[in-house]
Design an enzyme around this catalytic site. Structure first.
Site, PDB file in Angstrom:
ATOM      1  N   HIS A 112      -2.898  -2.847  -5.849  1.00  0.00           N
ATOM      2  CA  HIS A 112      -3.459  -2.596  -4.784  1.00  0.00           C
ATOM      3  C   HIS A 112      -4.957  -2.937  -4.185  1.00  0.00           C
ATOM      4  CE1 HIS A 112      -3.579   0.841  -0.832  1.00  0.00           C
ATOM      5  NE2 HIS A 112      -3.730  -0.463  -0.719  1.00  0.00           N
ATOM      6  N   ASN A 163      -3.677   5.916  -0.016  1.00  0.00           N
ATOM      7  CA  ASN A 163      -3.105   6.448   1.511  1.00  0.00           C
ATOM      8  C   ASN A 163      -2.010   7.626   0.903  1.00  0.00           C
ATOM      9  OD1 ASN A 163      -4.162   4.442   2.389  1.00  0.00           O
ATOM     10  ND2 ASN A 163      -2.984   2.685   2.244  1.00  0.00           N
ATOM     11  N   GLU A 189      -5.642  -0.310  -7.604  1.00  0.00           N
ATOM     12  CA  GLU A 189      -4.778   0.785  -7.631  1.00  0.00           C
ATOM     13  C   GLU A 189      -3.809  -0.105  -8.691  1.00  0.00           C
ATOM     14  OE1 GLU A 189      -3.986   4.663  -4.780  1.00  0.00           O
ATOM     15  OE2 GLU A 189      -3.421   2.805  -4.190  1.00  0.00           O
ATOM     16  N   SER A 200       0.279  -1.141  -0.148  1.00  0.00           N
ATOM     17  CA  SER A 200      -0.095  -0.151   0.065  1.00  0.00           C
ATOM     18  C   SER A 200       0.781   1.077  -0.513  1.00  0.00           C
ATOM     19  CB  SER A 200      -0.821  -0.254   1.187  1.00  0.00           C
ATOM     20  OG  SER A 200      -0.019  -0.627   3.018  1.00  0.00           O
TER      21      SER A 200
END
Length: 293
Positions: free
Chosen positions: A142, A192, A154, A121
């Protein structure tokens, strides 16, 4: 042209790995699931079965489809059992040294054409790819947590990732019924990069005494229309994972605004990692979660 992915190997049977196994099996793919901890592998399979049963109860999956999905997931004990896989996804803990050691041990067991992916991540795809013998067939995939529920995935290319690898990964994610967003290989990528600093700021707000756990989470649920408060979300993600991502951001971007809150560090040092340890910003040992501050 990329390769067609029919069999997927997954390293790590925790929350993320078991979730990835779930969606792959439901999509009709053969799955090989590995974990170095036998208990975690058993628990991961039990979690998948339980979540599939909940889908049956809700009417989103038939009982026959549940049985077929479970039969497609084969627990395996070693990387040698990934020899028939078209794609292997690493879903281990968010620690670069651990991930690099996994890839170094994994690659000799794979066919030359097998793709390798990481579910990291936050960590550099380019650096992780350099620990393999196939950086051109390496990519970041991800998934969001919980994998069976969350729509987004992602995709992140490393500097050496070739176009056929990217197209195969996109086709794989699409087959799972997920939506793709493409990120450049920057620390923490897109989701993130935005989400974790918000959580870190919420922890600073608690640390500085601006509000209590309950007041901060209530403010963001009702004032910003978030489905859960940032401290509750941190517990769900895992405070150790939150800290790891903030450290990647802080070190990778060299900006003081990403400095992990000392209170987050203290909770991780205490082993209060959130829901998985029954204690974090909430205490989960009773019938209802209770704020710890």
């Amino acid at each position: 042209m990329g390769i067609e992915i029919k069999t997927v190997g997954i390293i790590g049977a925790g929350q993320m790995g078991s979730g990835i196994a779930h969606v792959c099996a439901v999509a009709g793919l053969e799955v090989r699931l590995n974990d170095r901890e036998p208990d975690r592998l058993r628990n991961g399979l039990a979690t998948v079965n339980g979540n599939l049963q909940r889908q049956v109860a809700k009417g989103t999956l038939t009982e026959e489809a549940r049985r077929e999905a479970i039969e497609r997931i084969q627990p395996v004990e070693s990387f040698e059992d990934f020899g028939s896989c078209d794609l292997v996804i690493e879903a281990a803990t968010e620690d670069e040294a651990i991930k690099r050691s996994i890839f170094s041990a994994l690659c000799p067991a794979l066919r030359p054409e097998t793709m390798v992916a990481t579910n990291t991540s936050s960590i550099s795809i380019t650096r992780l790819a350099a620990s393999t013998d196939r950086p051109e067939r390496f990519i970041g995939i991800h998934f969001m947590n919980p994998v069976p529920v969350m729509q987004l995935v992602e995709l992140i290319r490393g500097i050496a990732t070739e176009d056929p690898t990217f197209e195969s990964a996109r086709a794989f994610v699409t087959r799972l019924g997920k939506s793709v967003t493409v990120s450049e290989d920057f620390p923490a990528f897109i989701v993130n990069r935005i989400l974790l600093p918000m959580i870190n700021e919420a922890i600073y707000t608690l640390y500085e005494g601006v509000g209590s756990v309950d007041s901060i989470d209530t403010a963001m649920r009702l004032g910003a229309n978030h489905p859960m408060g940032p401290l509750q979300l941190a517990d769900f993600i895992g405070l150790d994972t939150c800290l790891s991502i903030m450290q990647v951001l802080y070190e990778g971007l060299a900006d003081s605004k990403y400095r992990p809150c000392p209170l987050l560090v203290k909770y991780v040092e205490a082993g209060w990692l959130g829901r998985k340890t029954k204690r974090g910003f909430y205490d989960y040992r009773g019938p209802e979660p209770v704020p710890t501050r």
